[in-house]
Design a protein around this motif. Sequence first.
Motif, mmCIF file in Angstrom:
data_model
loop_
_atom_site.group_PDB
_atom_site.id
_atom_site.type_symbol
_atom_site.label_atom_id
_atom_site.label_comp_id
_atom_site.label_asym_id
_atom_site.label_seq_id
_atom_site.Cartn_x
_atom_site.Cartn_y
_atom_site.Cartn_z
ATOM 1 N N ILE A 34 -11.267 5.876 -0.936
ATOM 2 C CA ILE A 34 -12.313 7.501 -0.863
ATOM 3 C C ILE A 34 -11.778 7.581 0.534
ATOM 4 O O ILE A 34 -12.185 6.921 1.310
ATOM 5 N N PRO A 35 -11.938 8.844 -0.083
ATOM 6 C CA PRO A 35 -11.377 9.973 0.625
ATOM 7 C C PRO A 35 -12.270 9.942 1.950
ATOM 8 O O PRO A 35 -13.389 9.836 1.845
ATOM 9 N N HIS A 36 -11.879 9.639 3.756
ATOM 10 C CA HIS A 36 -12.993 9.207 4.830
ATOM 11 C C HIS A 36 -11.754 10.259 6.122
ATOM 12 O O HIS A 36 -10.793 10.383 6.176
ATOM 13 N N ALA A 37 -12.625 10.004 7.355
ATOM 14 C CA ALA A 37 -12.355 10.649 8.577
ATOM 15 C C ALA A 37 -12.947 10.424 9.016
ATOM 16 O O ALA A 37 -14.731 10.327 8.743
ATOM 17 N N PHE A 38 -12.818 10.387 10.973
ATOM 18 C CA PHE A 38 -13.852 10.180 11.577
ATOM 19 C C PHE A 38 -14.255 11.258 13.108
ATOM 20 O O PHE A 38 -12.553 11.862 12.715
ATOM 21 N N THR A 39 -14.563 12.135 13.656
ATOM 22 C CA THR A 39 -14.863 12.366 14.837
ATOM 23 C C THR A 39 -15.618 11.706 15.855
ATOM 24 O O THR A 39 -16.528 11.802 15.635
ATOM 25 N N VAL A 40 -14.583 11.424 17.173
ATOM 26 C CA VAL A 40 -15.681 11.303 17.934
ATOM 27 C C VAL A 40 -16.643 11.807 18.686
ATOM 28 O O VAL A 40 -15.533 13.072 19.022
ATOM 29 N N ALA A 41 -17.679 11.827 18.983
ATOM 30 C CA ALA A 41 -18.385 12.668 19.994
ATOM 31 C C ALA A 41 -18.318 13.302 21.068
ATOM 32 O O ALA A 41 -16.635 12.213 21.760
ATOM 33 N N ALA A 42 -18.990 13.232 22.376
ATOM 34 C CA ALA A 42 -18.618 13.710 23.760
ATOM 35 C C ALA A 42 -17.987 12.931 25.297
ATOM 36 O O ALA A 42 -16.967 13.012 24.973
ATOM 37 N N ALA A 43 -18.673 12.167 23.883
ATOM 38 C CA ALA A 43 -18.064 10.115 25.027
ATOM 39 C C ALA A 43 -17.834 9.118 24.030
ATOM 40 O O ALA A 43 -17.428 9.093 23.064
ATOM 41 N N ALA A 44 -15.970 9.087 24.355
ATOM 42 C CA ALA A 44 -14.874 8.179 24.563
ATOM 43 C C ALA A 44 -15.742 6.993 23.449
ATOM 44 O O ALA A 44 -17.403 6.344 24.145
ATOM 45 N N VAL A 45 -15.074 6.459 22.829
ATOM 46 C CA VAL A 45 -15.691 5.616 21.832
ATOM 47 C C VAL A 45 -14.829 4.151 21.658
ATOM 48 O O VAL A 45 -13.917 4.360 21.087
ATOM 49 N N PRO A 46 -15.720 3.382 22.598
ATOM 50 C CA PRO A 46 -14.797 1.914 22.051
ATOM 51 C C PRO A 46 -15.476 1.554 21.033
ATOM 52 O O PRO A 46 -16.188 0.586 20.740
ATOM 53 N N ASP A 47 -14.385 0.672 19.892
ATOM 54 C CA ASP A 47 -15.017 0.083 18.904
ATOM 55 C C ASP A 47 -13.672 -1.077 18.277
ATOM 56 O O ASP A 47 -12.787 -0.936 18.933
#
Length: 104
Positions: free
Chosen positions: A69-82
């Motif tokens: 399934i095609p997917h994507a993500f974009t990190v918002a204003a704060a850094a995201v440790p995950d």
Amino acid sequence: MTVKASGRDTNDALSVVEALCPAGFGPPPHLHHHDDEAFYVLEGQMTVTCGEQTWTAAPGSFVLLPRGIPHAFTVAAAAVPDTDDHTPAGFDRFVAEAGRWPAS
């Protein structure tokens, strides 16, 4: 990105990568043919698109991006440790081959 569990550690069942992503970071839409991808967001926020659905993932969110399934993500204003988990393993090898981002 730091590999926490590699295919070598899990008999190629799973790879776990810890990622610290700066604001604005995100791959273009893509899909995986051989592995499912999952995130557990520890801090910050990201906008996630999977197929026709788009949502915001906040701290404590679990995100499953199934193979095919095609997917994507974009990190918002704060850094995201995950944690970025893939089953079966393989993403850990990509991280090792790609090196550090951004290149210094």
